[in-house]
Write a protein that holds these residues in place. Structure first.
Motif, mmCIF file in Angstrom:
data_model
loop_
_atom_site.group_PDB
_atom_site.id
_atom_site.type_symbol
_atom_site.label_atom_id
_atom_site.label_comp_id
_atom_site.label_asym_id
_atom_site.label_seq_id
_atom_site.Cartn_x
_atom_site.Cartn_y
_atom_site.Cartn_z
ATOM 1 N N ALA A 16 0.849 -1.207 0.000
ATOM 2 C CA ALA A 16 0.000 0.000 0.000
ATOM 3 C C ALA A 16 0.881 1.254 0.000
ATOM 4 N N ALA A 17 1.928 1.241 0.802
ATOM 5 C CA ALA A 17 2.841 2.401 0.856
ATOM 6 C C ALA A 17 3.577 2.542 -0.474
ATOM 7 N N LEU A 18 3.975 1.409 -1.046
ATOM 8 C CA LEU A 18 4.648 1.424 -2.362
ATOM 9 C C LEU A 18 3.725 2.048 -3.417
ATOM 10 N N THR A 19 2.470 1.590 -3.413
ATOM 11 C CA THR A 19 1.515 2.069 -4.407
ATOM 12 C C THR A 19 1.271 3.567 -4.260
ATOM 13 N N ARG A 20 1.140 4.026 -3.024
ATOM 14 C CA ARG A 20 0.884 5.448 -2.762
ATOM 15 C C ARG A 20 2.072 6.288 -3.265
ATOM 16 N N ALA A 21 3.304 5.841 -2.984
ATOM 17 C CA ALA A 21 4.489 6.586 -3.429
ATOM 18 C C ALA A 21 4.581 6.584 -4.953
ATOM 19 N N ALA A 22 4.288 5.428 -5.571
ATOM 20 C CA ALA A 22 4.351 5.332 -7.032
ATOM 21 C C ALA A 22 3.332 6.262 -7.670
ATOM 22 N N ALA A 23 2.153 6.346 -7.077
ATOM 23 C CA ALA A 23 1.098 7.201 -7.629
ATOM 24 C C ALA A 23 1.509 8.674 -7.521
ATOM 25 N N ARG A 24 2.074 9.054 -6.379
ATOM 26 C CA ARG A 24 2.511 10.457 -6.224
ATOM 27 C C ARG A 24 3.603 10.789 -7.245
ATOM 28 N N ASP A 25 4.546 9.865 -7.421
ATOM 29 C CA ASP A 25 5.638 10.052 -8.405
ATOM 30 C C ASP A 25 5.074 10.212 -9.814
ATOM 31 N N PHE A 26 4.112 9.328 -10.142
ATOM 32 C CA PHE A 26 3.511 9.343 -11.477
ATOM 33 C C PHE A 26 2.898 10.710 -11.749
ATOM 34 N N PHE A 206 8.162 -2.184 -10.406
ATOM 35 C CA PHE A 206 7.386 -2.459 -9.188
ATOM 36 C C PHE A 206 7.524 -3.929 -8.814
ATOM 37 N N VAL A 207 7.979 -4.193 -7.607
ATOM 38 C CA VAL A 207 8.100 -5.587 -7.180
ATOM 39 C C VAL A 207 7.598 -5.697 -5.744
ATOM 40 N N ALA A 208 6.540 -6.476 -5.555
ATOM 41 C CA ALA A 208 5.963 -6.628 -4.220
ATOM 42 C C ALA A 208 5.674 -8.097 -3.945
ATOM 43 N N GLY A 209 5.835 -8.488 -2.685
ATOM 44 C CA GLY A 209 5.435 -9.827 -2.280
ATOM 45 C C GLY A 209 6.621 -10.749 -1.996
ATOM 46 N N ALA A 210 6.401 -11.641 -1.026
ATOM 47 C CA ALA A 210 7.464 -12.535 -0.562
ATOM 48 C C ALA A 210 7.924 -13.501 -1.652
ATOM 49 N N ASP A 211 7.047 -13.832 -2.597
ATOM 50 C CA ASP A 211 7.446 -14.775 -3.654
ATOM 51 C C ASP A 211 8.530 -14.177 -4.554
ATOM 52 N N LYS A 212 8.715 -12.867 -4.493
ATOM 53 C CA LYS A 212 9.742 -12.218 -5.327
ATOM 54 C C LYS A 212 11.086 -12.092 -4.591
ATOM 55 N N LEU A 242 14.365 3.058 -11.524
ATOM 56 C CA LEU A 242 13.951 3.126 -10.123
ATOM 57 C C LEU A 242 13.245 1.833 -9.742
ATOM 58 N N TRP A 243 13.790 1.147 -8.740
ATOM 59 C CA TRP A 243 13.127 -0.043 -8.195
ATOM 60 C C TRP A 243 12.228 0.415 -7.046
ATOM 61 N N LEU A 244 10.990 -0.011 -7.059
ATOM 62 C CA LEU A 244 10.111 0.234 -5.913
ATOM 63 C C LEU A 244 9.734 -1.131 -5.354
ATOM 64 N N LEU A 245 10.223 -1.421 -4.164
ATOM 65 C CA LEU A 245 10.029 -2.733 -3.553
ATOM 66 C C LEU A 245 9.218 -2.598 -2.282
ATOM 67 N N ASP A 246 8.473 -3.642 -1.937
ATOM 68 C CA ASP A 246 7.943 -3.657 -0.583
ATOM 69 C C ASP A 246 8.889 -4.497 0.292
ATOM 70 N N ALA A 247 8.696 -4.403 1.610
ATOM 71 C CA ALA A 247 9.638 -5.043 2.525
ATOM 72 C C ALA A 247 9.674 -6.552 2.303
ATOM 73 N N ALA A 248 8.541 -7.146 1.933
ATOM 74 C CA ALA A 248 8.492 -8.596 1.736
ATOM 75 C C ALA A 248 9.377 -9.006 0.558
ATOM 76 N N ALA A 249 9.331 -8.241 -0.532
ATOM 77 C CA ALA A 249 10.171 -8.566 -1.691
ATOM 78 C C ALA A 249 11.641 -8.324 -1.393
ATOM 79 N N ASN A 250 11.895 -7.408 -0.482
ATOM 80 C CA ASN A 250 13.280 -7.031 -0.163
ATOM 81 C C ASN A 250 13.845 -7.846 1.004
ATOM 82 N N ALA A 251 13.067 -8.812 1.507
ATOM 83 C CA ALA A 251 13.413 -9.469 2.768
ATOM 84 C C ALA A 251 14.809 -10.061 2.810
ATOM 85 N N SER A 252 15.283 -10.639 1.692
ATOM 86 C CA SER A 252 16.611 -11.260 1.786
ATOM 87 C C SER A 252 17.659 -10.516 0.955
#
Ligand code: 6PG
Length: 253
Positions: A16-26, A206-212, A242-252
């Motif tokens: 949600a935070a990623l999406t909000r930042a991406a929308a503001r940037d857009f 845009f990359v979100a989610g633990a599977d990534k 620009l990479w926009l990641l959520d914490a789950a995608a960035n976990a490792s």
């Protein structure tokens, strides 16, 4: 021409935070570009994270996220080989979540005519459409389109747009748009090529989610200096990645 390429990674607590930042940037980029050049060109992506962005842009199009839609031209970075009303169509997703909900002129919506039974012809026709937009506006650099913004996602296998590992499309050096057979889905896709992507002014991934997370670790850490996955060959020649990641995608990472 000065060559200034930048790669930046931003990590957000959740999608949600990623999406909000991406929308503001857009919206900020669209406004600034329209003020400066009168027009803003963006290539949209398929995928779940862009869909959340599109929905938010439409939900708040009369509020904080109001964008100059009458001057925005929306293209597609890739498309599935299906008609526009098919459940898998990237156009359908973007149309339902965003384009049909904002004040964008129909003439500014440039979809890939993927209902053509011959995917190669659909790709060639779309390249002609792109040339008809970019060439007269003097927006071709070194023979390739200079999009203001290209939105991309990344699959767990490291693909981006419809540039999949092992695909012959990866080696394309001249065409802007090609069709490519995707063995894992047993279908053709239609996609921008690397040189067409890499001449953009800005590319947002845009990359979100633990599977990534495993693939993010491979592309941003393990094989950072020895690229092997399609997404790693997205390298703007004179622009910003620009990479926009959520914490789950960035976990490792
Ligand atoms: C498509 C996309 C594709 C997508 C990635 C990530 O047409 O599916 O262009 O490249 O962006 O597969 O998709 P998700 O964001 O849904 O994981």
């Amino acid at each position: 021409m000065s060559i200034t390429s930048r790669e930046t990674v931003q990590v957000f607590p959740d999608s949600a935070a990623l999406t909000r930042a991406a929308a503001r940037d857009f919206v900020a980029l669209a406004k600034a570009t329209v003020t400066e050049h009168g027009v803003f060109s963006v290539a949209l992506s398929g995928g779940s994270t862009p869909k959340r962005l599109f929905t938010l842009l439409a939900d708040d199009s009369q509020g904080e996220l109001a964008a100059p839609w009458e001057h925005i031209h929306c293209f597609f970075g890739d498309e599935r080989h299906v008609p526009p009303d098919h459940a898998d169509s990237n156009f359908r997703m973007a149309n339902e979540s965003l384009l049909s909900r904002v004040n964008i002129p129909t003439a500014n919506i440039h979809r890939i005519r993927a209902e053509n039974p011959d995917a190669a012809t659909a790709a060639a026709e779309y390249e002609a459409d792109l040339r008809a937009f970019f060439t007269p506006r003097n927006l071709v650099r070194d023979g390739f389109p200079r999009f203001d913004l290209i939105l991309l996602g990344m699959g767990p296998d490291g693909h981006t747009a419809s540039l999949f590992p092992g695909s012959s499309a990866l080696g394309e050096k001249e065409r802007w748009m090609v069709s490519t057979w995707v063995e894992k889905f047993k279908t053709h896709r239609i996609t921008l090529t690397y040189p067409a992507i890499n001449h953009a002014a800005k590319i947002a991934l845009f990359v979100a989610g633990a599977d990534k997370a495993p693939m993010i670790h491979e592309v941003l850490v393990q094989y950072k200096d020895a690229p092997r996955y399609p997404v790693q060959f997205v390298r703007p020649v004179d622009g910003e990645k620009l990479w926009l990641l959520d914490a789950a995608a960035n976990a490792s990472a």
